[in-house]
Enzyme design. Structure first.
Site, PDB file in Angstrom:
ATOM      1  N   ASP A 209     144.204 -59.328  45.375  1.00 17.69           N
ATOM      2  CA  ASP A 209     143.998 -60.787  45.297  1.00 17.69           C
ATOM      3  C   ASP A 209     144.625 -61.314  44.003  1.00 17.69           C
ATOM      4  O   ASP A 209     145.031 -60.526  43.143  1.00 17.69           O
ATOM      5  CB  ASP A 209     142.497 -61.097  45.295  1.00 17.69           C
ATOM      6  CG  ASP A 209     141.794 -60.372  44.151  1.00 17.69           C
ATOM      7  OD1 ASP A 209     141.383 -59.219  44.374  1.00 17.69           O
ATOM      8  OD2 ASP A 209     141.714 -60.906  43.034  1.00 17.69           O
ATOM      9  N   ASP A 211     142.930 -63.064  41.749  1.00 19.92           N
ATOM     10  CA  ASP A 211     141.805 -63.470  40.915  1.00 19.92           C
ATOM     11  C   ASP A 211     141.555 -64.965  41.116  1.00 19.92           C
ATOM     12  O   ASP A 211     141.606 -65.429  42.252  1.00 19.92           O
ATOM     13  CB  ASP A 211     142.054 -63.078  39.449  1.00 19.92           C
ATOM     14  CG  ASP A 211     140.751 -62.978  38.667  1.00 19.92           C
ATOM     15  OD1 ASP A 211     139.763 -62.478  39.233  1.00 19.92           O
ATOM     16  OD2 ASP A 211     140.712 -63.410  37.508  1.00 19.92           O
TER      17      ASP A 211
HETATM   18  N1  LIG Z   1     139.877 -60.321  40.991  1.00 21.55           N
HETATM   19  C1  LIG Z   1     139.196 -59.224  40.701  1.00 21.55           C
HETATM   20  N2  LIG Z   1     138.452 -59.144  39.573  1.00 21.55           N
HETATM   21  C2  LIG Z   1     137.773 -58.012  39.279  1.00 21.55           C
HETATM   22  N3  LIG Z   1     137.759 -56.927  40.052  1.00 21.55           N
HETATM   23  C3  LIG Z   1     138.475 -56.957  41.180  1.00 21.55           C
HETATM   24  N4  LIG Z   1     138.663 -56.032  42.126  1.00 21.55           N
HETATM   25  C4  LIG Z   1     139.470 -56.553  43.062  1.00 21.55           C
HETATM   26  N5  LIG Z   1     139.824 -57.809  42.726  1.00 21.55           N
HETATM   27  C5  LIG Z   1     139.227 -58.094  41.553  1.00 21.55           C
END
Ligand SMILES: Nc1ncnc2[nH]cnc12
Ligand SMILES: CSC[C@H]1O[C@H](OP(=O)(O)O)[C@H](O)[C@@H]1O
Length: 290
Positions: A209, A211
């Site tokens: 992703d 974030d």
């Molecule tokens: N955006 C994110 N922040 C922290 N841990 C994660 N694991 C997968 N995506 C994450």
């Protein structure tokens, strides 16, 4: 000769390693408490392997409650020489898209509520950690990814946050300003403890992703992560199989000294050392404590 034993710590979505032969799940006792699960011993090709699901099978344990010390101690007791850490992560850079794998070469530790060292009162040690990742493991991972046609970026800083909540928009923007590449909740203190245990260590951060910072993608949630995680997990398993197939039988001395990190690290005078702590350090520091 020191025989190479490859340890794999599986993160979110990776709870077993298909393709392992002579598989046996076996509980390993540790003086540091309960590891996340039994260890899975097996072979890939001719290489002895030990697998540990970081969150336990069924994903029972959140990042802040993982007993990182017990996990690393158990891998050390199992004879592991090299550890590949597989982790889901968020991307903090537009060019690191979901589905890409990042070979981390630096970390920033923003975790706050975790035991971070095997050492302490009664046996104080300071290991070098300027180069936290074993470059030879990175070389091998890079070659394996290329052979498997897995999209990979070599290099990047992993921001380790406490969690379990994801970051705010302000935090996500701040970490981008710091030049971080990816964000996750587990690689610290794991990487620090691996160094104290004289294990070669490298993280494969698998982007799920963007974030919270990316205007076109909104904030991150678990549904978004799961959509990408399963495909990433399949690629990770191929990556590990290829890595193992090409791994040397003999442990290669680490060019940055990960496997000799304790040689000059312990500062407590022998007569001031606490026998009870020394007993707990039997696996981690046995090479230098005798
Ligand atoms: N955006 C994110 N922040 C922290 N841990 C994660 N694991 C997968 N995506 C994450
Ligand atoms: C399931 S999303 C958040 C979760 O995933 C990552 O775990 P891991 O590094 O073990 O793959 C992240 O650090 C969080 O723990």
């Amino acid at each position: 000769m020191v025989k190479a034993v490859l340890g794999v710590i599986g993160g979110s979505g990776i709870y077993d390693l298909p393709g392992l032969r002579e598989v046996r799940w076996q509980k390993v006792e540790s003086p540091w408490g309960e590891p996340s699960d039994a260890l899975c011993f097996g072979t890939l090709g001719d290489l002895p392997m030990v697998f540990l699901p970081r969150h336990g099978r069924g994903h029972r344990i959140p990042p802040g409650e993982i007993n990182y010390r017990a996990n690393i101690d158990a891998l050390k007791r199992a004879g592991v020489t090299d550890v590949v850490s597989l982790s889901a992560c968020g991307s903090l850079r537009a060019d690191l898209a979901p589905g890409m794998f990042v070979l981390v070469d630096q970390y920033i530790d923003r975790t706050v509520a975790r035991a971070k060292s095997f050492f302490g009162t009664g046996c104080v040690a300071h290991v070098a950690f300027g180069d936290p990742v074993s470059p030879r493991l990175l070389d091998r991972l890079e070659a394996a990814a290329r052979a498997e046609a897995i999209a990979l970026h070599r290099g990047g800083t992993y921001l380790a946050m406490e969690g379990p909540q994801f970051s705010t928009l302000a935090e996500s923007r701040l970490y981008r300003e710091w030049g971080c590449a990816v964000i996750g909740m587990t690689n610290m203190p794991e990487a620090k403890l691996a160094r104290e245990a004289e294990l070669c260590y490298a993280s494969v951060a698998m982007v799920t992703d963007y974030d919270s910072w990316h205007e076109d993608h909104g904030t991150v949630d678990v549904a978004k992560i799961l959509a990408v995680m399963h495909a990433n997990a399949d690629s990770a398993k191929r990556l590990v199989a290829r890595l193992a197939a090409d791994f040397p039988a003999e442990h290669e001395p680490c060019p940055i000294g990960s496997d000799t990190a304790l040689t000059y690290a312990i500062i407590t005078a022998p007569e001031a050392r606490d026998p009870a702590l020394l007993r707990k350090l039997d696996a981690v520091a046995g090479r230098v404590l005798g």
